[in-house]
Scaffold this motif. Structure first.
Motif, short mmCIF file in Angstrom:
data_model
loop_
_atom_site.label_atom_id
_atom_site.label_comp_id
_atom_site.label_asym_id
_atom_site.label_seq_id
_atom_site.Cartn_x
_atom_site.Cartn_y
_atom_site.Cartn_z
N ILE A 127 0.20 -9.25 -4.69
CA ILE A 127 -0.40 -7.93 -4.50
C ILE A 127 -1.13 -7.81 -3.16
O ILE A 127 -1.32 -6.70 -2.65
CB ILE A 127 -1.36 -7.62 -5.67
N ASP A 128 -1.53 -8.93 -2.56
CA ASP A 128 -2.21 -8.88 -1.26
C ASP A 128 -1.26 -9.02 -0.08
O ASP A 128 -1.71 -9.05 1.07
CB ASP A 128 -3.27 -10.00 -1.19
N ALA A 129 0.03 -9.09 -0.34
CA ALA A 129 1.00 -9.31 0.74
C ALA A 129 1.03 -8.13 1.70
O ALA A 129 0.93 -6.97 1.29
CB ALA A 129 2.38 -9.54 0.15
N PRO A 130 1.19 -8.40 3.00
CA PRO A 130 1.18 -7.32 3.98
C PRO A 130 2.31 -6.32 3.80
O PRO A 130 2.17 -5.14 4.11
CB PRO A 130 1.29 -8.05 5.32
N GLY A 131 3.46 -6.77 3.29
CA GLY A 131 4.57 -5.86 3.08
C GLY A 131 4.27 -4.82 2.02
O GLY A 131 4.56 -3.62 2.19
N LEU A 132 3.67 -5.25 0.91
CA LEU A 132 3.29 -4.30 -0.13
C LEU A 132 2.22 -3.35 0.36
O LEU A 132 2.30 -2.13 0.15
CB LEU A 132 2.81 -5.05 -1.38
N ARG A 133 1.22 -3.87 1.05
CA ARG A 133 0.12 -3.02 1.52
C ARG A 133 0.63 -1.99 2.53
O ARG A 133 0.19 -0.84 2.54
CB ARG A 133 -1.00 -3.87 2.11
N ALA A 134 1.56 -2.39 3.40
CA ALA A 134 2.12 -1.44 4.37
C ALA A 134 2.89 -0.33 3.67
O ALA A 134 2.80 0.85 4.04
CB ALA A 134 3.02 -2.17 5.36
N LEU A 135 3.64 -0.70 2.64
CA LEU A 135 4.40 0.29 1.88
C LEU A 135 3.46 1.25 1.16
O LEU A 135 3.65 2.48 1.20
CB LEU A 135 5.30 -0.42 0.88
N VAL A 136 2.43 0.71 0.51
CA VAL A 136 1.45 1.55 -0.18
C VAL A 136 0.78 2.50 0.80
O VAL A 136 0.69 3.71 0.55
CB VAL A 136 0.40 0.67 -0.90
N ASN A 137 0.31 1.97 1.91
CA ASN A 137 -0.41 2.80 2.88
C ASN A 137 0.47 3.93 3.42
O ASN A 137 0.01 5.06 3.61
CB ASN A 137 -0.93 1.94 4.03
N SER A 138 1.74 3.62 3.67
CA SER A 138 2.65 4.63 4.22
C SER A 138 2.92 5.74 3.20
O SER A 138 3.01 6.92 3.57
CB SER A 138 3.96 3.98 4.66
N LEU A 139 3.04 5.38 1.94
CA LEU A 139 3.29 6.39 0.91
C LEU A 139 2.04 7.19 0.59
O LEU A 139 2.11 8.41 0.39
CB LEU A 139 3.84 5.72 -0.35
N VAL A 140 0.89 6.53 0.56
CA VAL A 140 -0.37 7.23 0.33
C VAL A 140 -0.62 8.23 1.46
O VAL A 140 -1.10 9.36 1.23
CB VAL A 140 -1.55 6.24 0.20
N ALA A 141 -0.28 7.84 2.69
CA ALA A 141 -0.52 8.69 3.85
C ALA A 141 0.26 10.00 3.80
O ALA A 141 -0.15 10.99 4.41
CB ALA A 141 -0.19 7.94 5.13
N THR A 142 1.37 10.04 3.05
CA THR A 142 2.13 11.29 2.95
C THR A 142 1.39 12.32 2.11
O THR A 142 1.65 13.52 2.22
CB THR A 142 3.51 11.04 2.29
#
Length: 305
Positions: free
Chosen positions: A18-33
């Motif tokens: 859950i702390d992996a940078p790939g997951l966090r980048a995906l979450v942040n990009s989708l939240v930003a929409t």
């Protein structure tokens, strides 16, 4: 509140933790929409290459964690566990419209798909008739950096958005899920390309070692790293007199079919590969064993000879 209830819901999982940078980048990009409700249900630690294993013999734990713009849980199980638990309505009040697993550190092409916990996270949703995608970034040491995960996420957002439109309009085909691989040079990718799963394979061998301190950990991108393997295992579980072995990468077998996932990925495309739960054997194998099995049934058993 009404606006939020009309939004599509995306559940995100992975196998890097859950702390992996790939997951966090995906979450942040989708939240930003600001377009979607985001759920996160991911392993509490790295679970790379666990394939589609599930936890059966003991309970698993789920802990609520804070990730901005989401409702998130860290789970002590496998990626497949995370997906099925996340879709059970025991953690989240609604079932997601789409499950996205990733972004994995390292590509998932060819036969490597069988080992992948990332792909399994999406496949498990497919079992429940929930549309799903697995996403992997072709991480290359000394070329890639953490910002590439953000670029990879942003490059995949149009695919995710387009799928959700088709899901809402009931046009999404239910007989497959998608496996997406993003090239190393994501900033200069050549666009999306529909591909087929190839037959590429990473050759992994074994090396006998004298003690667990000699072993090197296999990283999530299927390369050996200097971190000792014993840091992740319970040394007390190794009985005296046991032979010890450590995995090591010994090269790869490439598939040169022009339309396969790995070749297209290396050419710089974002590959989009439809997958099913299981692959059928080729027609030639079906024909061979049809006659073969008939002959077996007509032969006397070995015990009668």
């Amino acid at each position: 509140m009404a606006e939020e209830s009309n939004r599509s819901t995306i559940m995100i999982t992975n196998d890097d933790g859950i702390d992996a940078p790939g997951l966090r980048a995906l979450v942040n990009s989708l939240v930003a929409t600001n377009l979607y409700n985001i759920q996160v249900c991911a392993p509490d630690s790295e679970k790379s290459a666990v394939s589609h294993s599930i936890t059966w013999l003991h309970p698993i734990a789920a802990k609520n964690v804070h990730i901005d713009g989401t409702t998130a849980y860290a789970v002590s199980g496998t990626p497949a566990d995370c997906t099925s638990l996340g879709l059970s309505k025991l953690l989240f009040p609604t079932v997601a419209d789409l499950v996205v697993s990733g972004i994995n550190m390292g590509n998932n092409c060819g036969y490597h798909i069988v080992y992948s916990g990332t792909v399994a996270g999406a496949r498990e949703a497919f079992f429940y008739d929930i549309p799903s995608i697995s996403i992997s970034y072709d991480w290359v040491k000394e070329k890639s950096n953490l910002h590439d995960f953000t670029l990879a996420a942003q490059a995949c957002v149009p695919i995710i958005s387009a799928l959700l439109v088709d899901i809402k309009n009931q046009r999404y085909p239910q007989k497959c899920f998608l496996n997406i691989d993003v090239p190393c040079n994501v900033a200069n990718h050549k666009g999306y390309k529909l591909t087929k799963q190839g037959k590429g394979f990473i050759n992994m061998g074994w090396k006998q070692i004298a003690s667990a301190t000699e072993g090197r950990k296999m990283s999530s991108d299927m390369t050996n790293v200097d971190k000792p393997a014993h840091a992740d295992i319970n040394m007390s579980s190794i009985s005296p007199g046991s032979l010890l072995f450590s995995r090591e990468v010994r090269g790869s077998q490439l598939d040169h079919d022009d339309n396969n996932d790995h070749k297209s990925l290396q050419e710089g495309y974002i590959t989009v590969t439809p997958l099913a739960a299981i692959s059928q054997a080729g027609e030639d194998c079906q024909n061979y064993f049809k006659d073969w099995l008939q002959n077996v049934s007509e032969c006397p058993s070995s015990s009668a000879l």
